[in-house]
Scaffold this motif. Sequence first.
Motif, PDB file in Angstrom:
ATOM      1  N   LEU A 158       1.012  -4.518   6.041  1.00  0.00           N
ATOM      2  CA  LEU A 158       1.036  -3.191   5.428  1.00  0.00           C
ATOM      3  C   LEU A 158       0.035  -2.261   6.098  1.00  0.00           C
ATOM      4  N   HIS A 159      -1.131  -2.802   6.424  1.00  0.00           N
ATOM      5  CA  HIS A 159      -2.143  -1.994   7.114  1.00  0.00           C
ATOM      6  C   HIS A 159      -1.667  -1.561   8.493  1.00  0.00           C
ATOM      7  N   ALA A 160      -0.922  -2.434   9.165  1.00  0.00           N
ATOM      8  CA  ALA A 160      -0.414  -2.088  10.492  1.00  0.00           C
ATOM      9  C   ALA A 160       0.705  -1.055  10.409  1.00  0.00           C
ATOM     10  N   PHE A 161       1.596  -1.199   9.404  1.00  0.00           N
ATOM     11  CA  PHE A 161       2.712  -0.270   9.251  1.00  0.00           C
ATOM     12  C   PHE A 161       2.250   1.104   8.758  1.00  0.00           C
ATOM     13  N   PRO A 163      -1.363   2.581   7.176  1.00  0.00           N
ATOM     14  CA  PRO A 163      -2.732   2.478   6.642  1.00  0.00           C
ATOM     15  C   PRO A 163      -2.948   3.325   5.397  1.00  0.00           C
ATOM     16  N   ALA A 164      -2.294   4.488   5.323  1.00  0.00           N
ATOM     17  CA  ALA A 164      -2.453   5.353   4.155  1.00  0.00           C
ATOM     18  C   ALA A 164      -1.910   4.673   2.902  1.00  0.00           C
ATOM     19  N   GLN A 165      -0.747   4.046   3.021  1.00  0.00           N
ATOM     20  CA  GLN A 165      -0.171   3.320   1.896  1.00  0.00           C
ATOM     21  C   GLN A 165      -1.022   2.113   1.514  1.00  0.00           C
ATOM     22  N   ALA A 166      -1.577   1.453   2.505  1.00  0.00           N
ATOM     23  CA  ALA A 166      -2.449   0.316   2.232  1.00  0.00           C
ATOM     24  C   ALA A 166      -3.689   0.754   1.458  1.00  0.00           C
ATOM     25  N   ARG A 167      -4.255   1.908   1.832  1.00  0.00           N
ATOM     26  CA  ARG A 167      -5.421   2.429   1.119  1.00  0.00           C
ATOM     27  C   ARG A 167      -5.055   2.833  -0.302  1.00  0.00           C
ATOM     28  N   ALA A 168      -3.887   3.457  -0.463  1.00  0.00           N
ATOM     29  CA  ALA A 168      -3.440   3.873  -1.792  1.00  0.00           C
ATOM     30  C   ALA A 168      -3.138   2.667  -2.687  1.00  0.00           C
ATOM     31  N   SER A 169      -2.768   1.554  -2.088  1.00  0.00           N
ATOM     32  CA  SER A 169      -2.473   0.343  -2.851  1.00  0.00           C
ATOM     33  C   SER A 169      -3.730  -0.416  -3.263  1.00  0.00           C
ATOM     34  N   ILE A 210       7.936 -10.449  22.630  1.00  0.00           N
ATOM     35  CA  ILE A 210       9.217 -11.163  22.727  1.00  0.00           C
ATOM     36  C   ILE A 210       9.822 -11.361  21.342  1.00  0.00           C
ATOM     37  N   ALA A 211       8.998 -11.800  20.395  1.00  0.00           N
ATOM     38  CA  ALA A 211       9.490 -12.013  19.030  1.00  0.00           C
ATOM     39  C   ALA A 211       9.956 -10.711  18.394  1.00  0.00           C
ATOM     40  N   PHE A 212       9.289  -9.611  18.726  1.00  0.00           N
ATOM     41  CA  PHE A 212       9.667  -8.305  18.191  1.00  0.00           C
ATOM     42  C   PHE A 212      11.066  -7.900  18.657  1.00  0.00           C
ATOM     43  N   LEU A 213      11.424  -8.330  19.863  1.00  0.00           N
ATOM     44  CA  LEU A 213      12.752  -8.029  20.388  1.00  0.00           C
ATOM     45  C   LEU A 213      13.848  -8.854  19.715  1.00  0.00           C
ATOM     46  N   LEU A 214      13.478 -10.033  19.223  1.00  0.00           N
ATOM     47  CA  LEU A 214      14.483 -10.980  18.747  1.00  0.00           C
ATOM     48  C   LEU A 214      14.705 -10.970  17.243  1.00  0.00           C
ATOM     49  N   THR A 215      13.818 -10.360  16.478  1.00  0.00           N
ATOM     50  CA  THR A 215      13.983 -10.353  15.029  1.00  0.00           C
ATOM     51  C   THR A 215      13.420  -9.074  14.436  1.00  0.00           C
ATOM     52  N   ARG A 216      13.909  -8.734  13.229  1.00  0.00           N
ATOM     53  CA  ARG A 216      13.433  -7.549  12.530  1.00  0.00           C
ATOM     54  C   ARG A 216      12.559  -7.884  11.337  1.00  0.00           C
ATOM     55  N   ARG A 217      12.488  -9.136  10.964  1.00  0.00           N
ATOM     56  CA  ARG A 217      11.678  -9.574   9.821  1.00  0.00           C
ATOM     57  C   ARG A 217      10.326 -10.066  10.334  1.00  0.00           C
ATOM     58  N   PHE A 218       9.249  -9.539   9.734  1.00  0.00           N
ATOM     59  CA  PHE A 218       7.925  -9.843  10.262  1.00  0.00           C
ATOM     60  C   PHE A 218       7.544 -11.302  10.036  1.00  0.00           C
ATOM     61  N   GLY A 219       7.914 -11.859   8.890  1.00  0.00           N
ATOM     62  CA  GLY A 219       7.612 -13.263   8.658  1.00  0.00           C
ATOM     63  C   GLY A 219       8.247 -14.162   9.692  1.00  0.00           C
ATOM     64  N   ARG A 220       9.512 -13.879  10.019  1.00  0.00           N
ATOM     65  CA  ARG A 220      10.201 -14.646  11.057  1.00  0.00           C
ATOM     66  C   ARG A 220       9.597 -14.362  12.431  1.00  0.00           C
ATOM     67  N   MET A 221       9.110 -13.146  12.619  1.00  0.00           N
ATOM     68  CA  MET A 221       8.484 -12.771  13.881  1.00  0.00           C
ATOM     69  C   MET A 221       7.239 -13.616  14.142  1.00  0.00           C
ATOM     70  N   LEU A 222       6.447 -13.869  13.100  1.00  0.00           N
ATOM     71  CA  LEU A 222       5.252 -14.702  13.252  1.00  0.00           C
ATOM     72  C   LEU A 222       5.622 -16.116  13.695  1.00  0.00           C
TER      73      LEU A 222
END
Length: 277
Positions: A158-161, A163-169, A210-222
């Motif tokens: 959330l902080h990477a996507f 930061p303003a929303q992360a601070r508000a949360s 490479i993982a960013f190219l192959l998937t759209r879900r961050f959990g799967r990306m990790l």
Amino acid sequence: MIDTLLMPFQFGFMQNAFLISAIVAIPTALLSCFLVLKGWALMGDAISHAILPGVVLAYILGLPLILGAFAAGMVTALSTGYLAQNSRVKQDTVMGVVFSGMFGLGIVLFVATPSEVHLDHILYGNMLGVGSQDLWTAGSIALVVSAALLLKWKDLMLHAFDPAQARASGLPVGLLHYGLLTAISLTIVATLTATGLILAVGLLIAPGAIAFLLTRRFGRMLGLAVVICLTSMLGGTYLSFWLDSAPAPTIILLLTAIFLIALPYKTYRVKRAAVTD
């Protein structure tokens, strides 16, 4: 045939090289996802180069080289973050200035200080010369960094996507920011013996890209980044034995080849989906 294929595993120095490869693959892969997502690719490059003066000063003072590397990495990371937040200069410009200044200082100190330490081992690593102490140090750092990233991956995402929303949360944005910088410094210290300063940046960018190219879900990306990095590290080390090449550059070349394959594959999938729709 089987005996020939298993030959690299019969040598102690190759066994240590495989072990250090498996150890550093996990934290570098996890961190690369956050760096790619946050647009901090240059940050990993800056810190990896800027720890050189810390290594040289630690050698002069008779301290462990890893201690000097971590101290210099933290100084670079914290000063870069502070200057970017408290000046009109953009963060990439600040990183470029700090990185070049620290790296230049390291080169000057190294040339001015007579030593038996070869600069190539610091810059490019020495995976075939890894000892038990290096394995324990890298393993301890990898365990701490990997555990912290896996426990806080949703907050960091959330902080990477946004930061303003992360601070508000109500998330501790400052702690997450400097915690990620600390994780980068620690991970680079862990990879110091394996890949050196220059090639460490490849491990901090390529698996996540490479993982960013192959998937759209961050959990799967990790998870995908860890598999890619682990496969490349072990595969590159194995290939280097038969190619009679240095393991670290071979690993980076293998990661680059995977990226060059993943890029057109992703383009093809996007075009195919557009035609289907």
